[in-house]
Write a protein that holds these residues in place. Structure first.
Motif, PDB file in Angstrom:
ATOM      1  N   SER A   1       2.999   7.058   6.929  1.00 25.85           N
ATOM      2  CA  SER A   1       3.002   7.228   5.476  1.00 25.85           C
ATOM      3  C   SER A   1       3.814   8.448   5.058  1.00 25.85           C
TER       4      SER A   1
ATOM      5  N   ILE B   1      -4.153   4.908   1.835  1.00 29.39           N
ATOM      6  CA  ILE B   1      -3.085   4.690   2.818  1.00 29.39           C
ATOM      7  C   ILE B   1      -3.491   3.561   3.767  1.00 29.39           C
TER       8      ILE B   1
ATOM      9  N   PHE C   1       2.332   3.999   0.359  1.00 32.17           N
ATOM     10  CA  PHE C   1       2.200   5.408  -0.011  1.00 32.17           C
ATOM     11  C   PHE C   1       3.569   6.035  -0.227  1.00 32.17           C
TER      12      PHE C   1
ATOM     13  N   PRO D   1       0.701   2.141   4.841  1.00 36.82           N
ATOM     14  CA  PRO D   1       1.438   3.394   4.737  1.00 36.82           C
ATOM     15  C   PRO D   1       2.753   3.267   3.971  1.00 36.82           C
TER      16      PRO D   1
END
Lengths: 172, 650
Positions: free
Chosen positions: B190, B360, B368, B365
């Motif tokens: 992320s 997340i 994000f 991820p």
């Protein structure tokens, strides 16, 4: 030993019997201050004895942190926020006015123990700057006239006759 | 890339969600009446508690089945006190600037009658068939992106089922499916960086801790938001504590910790209270304690209250403070992930970092990182305060410029005043002038400009603020908060403060500026932790961008903002003074203002004036007769006070 000292010793004795006895020194001091309003000499000495450490160690930790006080607070403890947002909105003038009205300095308590004055770093109410905390109440958008109003309110509350009591003719 | 499919109900989580759904329908379902009053600390300071009481009383009086609840803060601090009212046939209706009278009227007219009292209406919580404008239609939301603040203010943090209904702990259920290695991989992917200001990659920190051979490990949430001017951590703790608890549990799974702490600073009593309640609730719902959700993992969290020391935001000092000792930073290495709390491997994460973890894992991820810049992913929360029209909390994607934040979202500087600087990052940060406003907000660009992300406090200064005095304020703070371990920090900051005090008094010399720069370099090099290393930043940035103000104080004894007491005088303009009016006389706490016997106008006795500003504020705006003058040589000669008039000074 004075009556209050005896009370501190008894309370601490009981506290260390409870489940909190394994807690850290700071936790113990916070609890002691919560109960008595401040850390007395006798209290700190007794904490040192009960926790098996030197009095200097206890005093060192207590003086390191801003939250501990070593004198009894006033009935109304006044905390003037001196954070950045409050500062640029002239919290220095607010603090000055509290000092002028109460006739005490920072860290002091009025002779009648009615008011104590402190400065705090930031209470996190920056959008309502300048901020003062009176007792537990956070008051935003402070001004010098608001201080006068708060003090006047307290004065009136003190003078208020008990319900049902005969009216004092002088006040009428 | 790992595929992230929807959460499968593997644990007892499914049963919890089902119960939460039922509870949710009772509150915001089609047939429900409910009231949510924002009672975070800022709301309370604006008067939310009397509003809450008024709602309760009136609802009881009206005999309606409506739940009146306390919520956190939606970030619109300029509009407090606020409440969300829900009734059948309407979307959630947000009302602003409430007081007890409006509250009672709302119950009578909106709940009993059918009049939504649109004059007090701010926006609806969701788009609706009635075509009511929503909060998202407010201009500021064109730039905002709410992720960390996804739930703040929209539920009662004292009711865990409401949090679950809004998606809390979904990330935890996902975490149990992923297992530690995949959690760390997801957090790494992320690009999440420590939101406390340092910006260290969270996933790398977790991996380093996991790799330790010592089995006993700890995870700590750093909620010691010490920077004056920052309050987003407080808001998240008070408004959405479950987001933080969820992050802590996931972190614990990832690093293999059995015990966690939330270190909250002393000045946030309500945050402690709400966090404690949330932890109890989580324990009751088996989200903490033994065998969490039946997944075979045990973990618990306790609260460690700070006792008021700015330096305890530093990781090693914070850990010593939890141990009950003086919080004095130690030499690193070893890093905390090797030897931290009680000598064991420890991960310390900021409130906002932890609150980011759940989403997340749920959304994946890559989701994000879809906003932000290449090196700083996701969003950042800023606390906008100071001389700004709409103060409050703002969450924007990284890379938004300061100008957009201050002028488009914050509404600019009030009162037609001129913008002077924005202070970012508290005592460790710096003041950036107008010319730097197009700097995009991310960890690296802000550092390059001389400020830093810090905790995200952003205080706007206008032409009425003196930059030298502002620098002095920060040095006073760091000097006071220096723990005293490193000589350069302990004595150097004192020395810098002395010089700055000299300059604001008008006693400075040009050599003092050179000395400040020398000291700044020495303190930076000679201090162990970031308190000392960054303490000179406010002075360095103001010297860099506002050097002429320093020089004016020194050469001309002039403070252009007319703030520095010793260089400023108050003066009543004879032409403007209304003569018959006594407003200033009454306001003066030291009786320095007298009436001129000849001209009948008011005059200030300069020997008594304390420059408290009361007369200037008291003077009616239609006269506007009180002026501040700097330098003092420009003060016109005033007539002396008649002898008989002078009060005896005690």
């Amino acid at each position: 030993m004075t009556e209050e000292e005896q009370e501190v010793v008894d309370w601490l004795g009981e506290y260390f019997q409870g489940e909190d006895r394994g807690k850290s020194l700071i936790t113990v001091l916070l609890a002691l201050q919560e109960r008595f309003g401040y850390l007395s000499r006798k209290g700190m000495l007794d904490v040192a004895r009960l926790m098996g450490m030197s009095a200097a160690n206890v005093y060192g930790v207590a003086t390191f942190y801003n939250r501990f006080r070593f004198n009894p607070p006033g009935r109304h403890q006044i905390k003037v926020c001196m954070g950045t947002a409050c500062h640029i909105k002239r919290s220095d003038k607010i603090l000055d006015h509290w000092m002028r009205r109460l006739e005490i300095g920072v860290g002091e308590v009025t002779a009648d123990r009615e008011y104590g004055l402190e400065r705090v770093a930031c209470v996190g109410c920056c959008t309502l700057a300048p901020v003062t905390v009176v007792g537990d109440e956070v008051i935003g958008n402070m001004s010098t006239s608001k201080i006068d109003g708060i003090l006047l309110g307290h004065d009136l509350a003190r003078k208020q006759p008990v319900a049902g009591a005969p009216r004092d003719t002088e006040d009428a | 890339m790992v595929a992230y499919d929807a959460i499968r109900a593997g644990t007892n989580y499914a049963a919890l969600v089902e119960r939460a759904g039922l509870a949710e329908r009772a509150i915001v379902g089609d047939e429900a009446y409910s009231i949510l009053v924002g009672t975070a600390t800022c709301g309370r300071a604006a008067g939310a508690l009397p509003v809450l009481d008024a709602f309760r009383e009136q609802v009881a009086k009206a005999g309606i089945e409506a739940r009146v609840m306390e919520a956190g803060c939606m970030g619109h601090c300029y509009a407090e006190p606020m409440a969300v009212l829900k009734r059948p046939g309407y979307p959630g209706m947000v009302y602003h600037h409430l007081n007890p009278v409006i509250a009672r009227n709302l119950v009578d007219n909106f709940f009993l009658g059918d009049d939504p009292l649109l004059e007090f209406f701010l926006g609806a919580t969701e788009s609706n068939e009635l075509m009511m404008p929503t909060l998202m239609d407010l201009p500021r939301f064109g730039r905002e992106e709410r992720r960390l603040m996804r739930r703040t203010g929209s539920y009662d943090p004292g009711d865990i089922l409401q949090a679950v209904a809004l998606g809390a702990y979904a990330g935890l259920a996902r975490a149990f499916e992923l297992g530690p290695e995949s959690i760390i991989a997801a957090v790494n992917e992320s690009g999440l960086r420590g939101m406390g200001g340092a910006g260290f990659p969270t996933g790398r920190k977790w991996a380093a801790c996991r790799a330790q051979s010592e089995r006993e490990r700890y995870i700590i949430c750093n909620a010691d938001e010490g920077d004056p001017g920052a309050f987003m951590d407080r808001t998240i703790l008070e408004s959405d504590p479950h987001a933080v608890i969820e992050g802590l549990i996931i972190g614990a799974i990832a690093i293999g910790a059995r015990r966690g702490f939330v270190y909250v600073r002393a000045e946030y009593p309500l945050a402690v209270e709400r966090m404690r309640r949330a932890l109890d609730d989580a324990r009751r719902e088996n989200l903490l304690g033994d065998d969490i959700l039946g997944a075979g993992f045990s973990f618990d969290v306790e609260i460690a209250e700070g006792a008021g020391a700015f330096v305890c935001g530093e990781s090693s000092a914070l850990m010593l403070s939890i141990e009950g000792k003086r919080g004095m930073p130690r030499v690193r290495p070893p890093q905390s992930v090797e030897r931290g709390l009680f000598g064991k491997p420890t991960v310390l994460d900021n409130v906002k970092s932890l609150a980011n973890i759940g989403p997340i894992l749920v959304a994946g991820p890559e989701n994000f990182g879809d906003v932000g810049t290449s090196k700083s992913k996701g969003t950042a929360v800023f606390a906008l305060a100071g001389k700004i029209v709409n103060p409050g909390l703002v969450e924007v994607p990284m890379g938004t410029t300061l100008r957009e934040l201050i002028f488009d979202i914050g509404g600019g500087v009030p009162g037609g005043k001129k913008f002077k600087a924005v202070q970012i990052g508290g005592p460790s940060g710096g003041c950036l002038p107008e010319s730097q406003l197009d700097t995009p907000i991310d960890f690296d660009k802000l550092s390059a400009a001389g400020a830093m992300m810090g905790s995200g406090g952003m205080v706007v200064l206008d032409e009425d603020n003196c930059m030298v005095e502002t620098a002095r304020f920060f040095l006073e703070f760091t000097q006071d908060e220096s723990c005293g371990k490193c000589t350069f920090c302990r004595i150097g900051t004192r020395h810098m403060l002395d010089i700055l005090e000299k300059i604001v008094r008008g006693d400075g010399s040009l050599e003092d500026i050179d000395r400040l720069e020398e000291l700044a370099a020495e303190i930076r090099d000679g201090s162990l932790c970031n308190l000392g290393k960054t303490a000179p930043n406010p002075v360095l940035t103001t010297l860099r961008f506002f050097r002429e103000e320093y020089e004016e104080h020194i050469n001309e004894k002039k403070c252009r903002a007319r703030v520095c007491n010793e260089l400023t005088a108050y003066y009543i303009l004879p032409d403007k003074c209304a003569r018959g009016c006594d407003a200033c006389v009454g306001s003066c706490p030291v009786e320095a203002i007298f009436t001129s016997p000849k001209k009948r106008i008011k005059v200030i006795d300069q020997s008594l004036c304390t420059r408290c500003d009361s007369c200037r504020l008291a003077c009616p705006t239609e006269y506007n007769a009180v002026l501040r003058i700097s330098p003092l040589v420009e003060l016109p000669a005033a007539e002396p006070r008649p002898d008989g008039d002078k009060r005896e000074q005690s």
